[in-house]
Design a protein around this motif. Structure first.
Motif, mmCIF file in Angstrom:
data_model
loop_
_atom_site.group_PDB
_atom_site.id
_atom_site.type_symbol
_atom_site.label_atom_id
_atom_site.label_comp_id
_atom_site.label_asym_id
_atom_site.label_seq_id
_atom_site.Cartn_x
_atom_site.Cartn_y
_atom_site.Cartn_z
ATOM 1 N N GLY A 121 0.802 -1.217 0.000
ATOM 2 C CA GLY A 121 0.000 0.000 0.000
ATOM 3 C C GLY A 121 0.839 1.273 0.000
ATOM 4 N N LEU A 122 2.148 1.139 -0.245
ATOM 5 C CA LEU A 122 3.035 2.305 -0.180
ATOM 6 C C LEU A 122 2.656 3.371 -1.206
ATOM 7 N N SER A 123 2.350 2.964 -2.438
ATOM 8 C CA SER A 123 2.032 3.955 -3.475
ATOM 9 C C SER A 123 0.796 4.766 -3.103
ATOM 10 N N ALA A 124 -0.213 4.097 -2.562
ATOM 11 C CA ALA A 124 -1.418 4.809 -2.132
ATOM 12 C C ALA A 124 -1.116 5.713 -0.947
ATOM 13 N N THR A 125 -0.223 5.267 -0.065
ATOM 14 C CA THR A 125 0.144 6.077 1.095
ATOM 15 C C THR A 125 0.889 7.331 0.660
ATOM 16 N N ILE A 126 1.774 7.201 -0.324
ATOM 17 C CA ILE A 126 2.497 8.371 -0.832
ATOM 18 C C ILE A 126 1.518 9.395 -1.403
ATOM 19 N N ALA A 127 0.552 8.915 -2.191
ATOM 20 C CA ALA A 127 -0.447 9.824 -2.765
ATOM 21 C C ALA A 127 -1.240 10.516 -1.671
ATOM 22 N N ARG A 128 -1.652 9.754 -0.678
ATOM 23 C CA ARG A 128 -2.453 10.324 0.410
ATOM 24 C C ARG A 128 -1.669 11.346 1.210
ATOM 25 N N GLU A 129 -0.455 11.001 1.623
ATOM 26 C CA GLU A 129 0.325 11.894 2.479
ATOM 27 C C GLU A 129 0.751 13.157 1.740
ATOM 28 N N SER A 130 1.027 13.048 0.438
ATOM 29 C CA SER A 130 1.393 14.238 -0.338
ATOM 30 C C SER A 130 0.261 15.266 -0.312
ATOM 31 N N ALA A 169 -9.740 15.065 -1.242
ATOM 32 C CA ALA A 169 -8.640 14.763 -2.164
ATOM 33 C C ALA A 169 -7.931 13.462 -1.813
ATOM 34 N N THR A 170 -7.857 13.154 -0.524
ATOM 35 C CA THR A 170 -7.081 11.985 -0.100
ATOM 36 C C THR A 170 -7.920 10.756 0.194
ATOM 37 N N GLN A 171 -9.241 10.901 0.270
ATOM 38 C CA GLN A 171 -10.082 9.780 0.680
ATOM 39 C C GLN A 171 -9.957 8.550 -0.222
ATOM 40 N N PRO A 172 -9.989 8.693 -1.567
ATOM 41 C CA PRO A 172 -9.840 7.496 -2.395
ATOM 42 C C PRO A 172 -8.527 6.757 -2.135
ATOM 43 N N ALA A 173 -7.423 7.488 -2.043
ATOM 44 C CA ALA A 173 -6.134 6.848 -1.785
ATOM 45 C C ALA A 173 -6.123 6.167 -0.426
ATOM 46 N N ASP A 174 -6.781 6.785 0.561
ATOM 47 C CA ASP A 174 -6.824 6.186 1.893
ATOM 48 C C ASP A 174 -7.644 4.907 1.894
ATOM 49 N N THR A 175 -8.759 4.903 1.172
ATOM 50 C CA THR A 175 -9.584 3.698 1.082
ATOM 51 C C THR A 175 -8.828 2.570 0.388
ATOM 52 N N ILE A 176 -8.141 2.891 -0.703
ATOM 53 C CA ILE A 176 -7.345 1.891 -1.421
ATOM 54 C C ILE A 176 -6.268 1.324 -0.517
ATOM 55 N N LYS A 177 -5.571 2.194 0.186
ATOM 56 C CA LYS A 177 -4.505 1.763 1.102
ATOM 57 C C LYS A 177 -5.049 0.858 2.196
ATOM 58 N N THR A 178 -6.183 1.236 2.766
ATOM 59 C CA THR A 178 -6.772 0.432 3.849
ATOM 60 C C THR A 178 -7.180 -0.953 3.354
ATOM 61 N N ARG A 179 -7.801 -1.019 2.185
ATOM 62 C CA ARG A 179 -8.199 -2.324 1.636
ATOM 63 C C ARG A 179 -6.970 -3.194 1.361
ATOM 64 N N MET A 180 -5.950 -2.635 0.754
ATOM 65 C CA MET A 180 -4.746 -3.402 0.447
ATOM 66 C C MET A 180 -4.098 -3.940 1.716
ATOM 67 N N HIS A 187 -6.397 -13.228 -1.506
ATOM 68 C CA HIS A 187 -7.146 -12.057 -1.980
ATOM 69 C C HIS A 187 -6.367 -11.381 -3.107
ATOM 70 N N PRO A 188 -6.324 -12.002 -4.283
ATOM 71 C CA PRO A 188 -5.552 -11.421 -5.396
ATOM 72 C C PRO A 188 -6.111 -10.092 -5.881
ATOM 73 N N GLN A 189 -7.376 -9.835 -5.570
ATOM 74 C CA GLN A 189 -7.976 -8.576 -6.008
ATOM 75 C C GLN A 189 -7.326 -7.367 -5.340
ATOM 76 N N TYR A 190 -6.642 -7.609 -4.210
ATOM 77 C CA TYR A 190 -5.971 -6.516 -3.494
ATOM 78 C C TYR A 190 -4.452 -6.617 -3.614
ATOM 79 N N ARG A 191 -3.997 -7.248 -4.679
ATOM 80 C CA ARG A 191 -2.551 -7.450 -4.863
ATOM 81 C C ARG A 191 -1.822 -6.127 -5.105
ATOM 82 N N SER A 192 -2.414 -5.228 -5.907
ATOM 83 C CA SER A 192 -1.756 -3.984 -6.279
ATOM 84 C C SER A 192 -2.751 -2.835 -6.221
ATOM 85 N N LEU A 193 -2.245 -1.628 -6.407
ATOM 86 C CA LEU A 193 -3.117 -0.459 -6.401
ATOM 87 C C LEU A 193 -4.157 -0.556 -7.507
ATOM 88 N N MET A 194 -3.727 -0.893 -8.722
ATOM 89 C CA MET A 194 -4.653 -0.928 -9.851
ATOM 90 C C MET A 194 -5.673 -2.056 -9.732
#
Length: 271
Positions: free
Chosen positions: A141-150, A195-206, A215-222
């Motif tokens: 979830g690092l990529s989503a975290t970077i987007a959120r924190e930025s 602005a950050t909610q989608p990235a936070d939701t993605i990060k939390t699910r991953m 759970h292969p559906q949560y393998r990557s951000l995409m």
């Protein structure tokens, strides 16, 4: 010009982060439960589950954001040979400071989410993660975290101060005591939340589903984005929006208020 150094800003950020988590941790428990689709905690101990690791995560995050932002500001002024930061420069430096903090926040939040799900102690959860997933899994979830924190750091380090300055120049608003502070804090907090909610939701699910084989559906951000859109709809990205909005608006006041108070106190003492 403030005399407070980047190292001192780092220490101020660490204290501000612990203060913010100590006050706002229950909103994290509610937000995570809504994003994961599990029952919302009903008791104070359950709402504060994971507070130690959460505070441990926020301490270095805000410390790095405060310190790095100050360091980047000083570097920008020295390289550009100017004392004034443009609006674009202020925003860019804040986003850079936020991105740098994600490398600390991502693994800490991974542990907190797993602890909230399983109900284990911090030490027991750390042992379980190491045994079940290995040392690198907490970076999921690092990529989503970077987007959120930025975007989050941009909200409270750049948008809030810039907006407060603009509002203070408006006579009608400045005439009301505290109005520029309140309006800028609420506006910046809400903008940062959306602005950050989608990235936070993605990060939390991953991070909530770390086993990619199960759970292969949560393998990557995409793959996470694709799965959520196809099975639950795009509105799911904004699950837990209101408890998180409440937290972020409060955090903007807490972090900026604490920083301004301490920086002003240090500057006044030195003068």
């Amino acid at each position: 010009m403030s005399t407070v150094t980047p190292l001192e800003h780092t220490a101020i950020g660490a204290l501000a982060g612990v203060l913010e988590v100590s006050i706002m941790q229950p909103t994290v428990g509610v937000k995570n439960a809504l994003q994961e689709g599990r029952p919302v905690p009903r008791t104070i101990p359950m709402l504060y589950r994971g507070v130690v690791v959460s505070a441990g995560a926020m301490l270095p995050i805000t410390a790095v954001q405060f310190g790095m932002n100050r360091f980047l500001e000083q570097t920008y002024r020295r390289v550009m040979k100017t004392e004034q930061l443009s609006m674009g420069g202020t925003v860019a430096l804040a986003m850079g400071a936020g991105a740098s903090s994600a490398f600390l926040g991502c693994p800490a939040e991974f542990v907190m989410i797993q602890q909230q799900k399983a109900g284990r102690s911090l030490a027991a959860e750390a042992r379980h993660i190491m045994a079940a997933y290995g040392p690198l899994k907490p970076m999921k979830g690092l990529s989503a975290t970077i987007a959120r924190e930025s975007l989050y750091a941009c909200g409270y380090l750049a948008v809030a101060p810039l907006l407060r300055k603009k509002l203070a120049e408006q006579e009608a608003i400045a005439a009301v005591p505290g109005a520029p502070l309140v309006l800028s804090g609420i506006t910046a907090g809400l903008l940062a939340t959306v602005a950050t909610q989608p990235a936070d939701t993605i990060k939390t699910r991953m991070q909530a589903f770390p086993d990619s084989a199960t759970h292969p559906q949560y393998r990557s951000l995409m793959s996470t984005v694709s799965h959520i859109v196809k099975t639950e709809g795009a509105g799911t990205f904004f699950a837990g929006l209101w408890p998180r909005a409440f937290r972020i608006v409060c955090a903007v006041f807490i972090l900026n208020g604490f920083r301004s108070t301490v920086v002003d106190a240090v500057d006044n003492h030195r003068q």
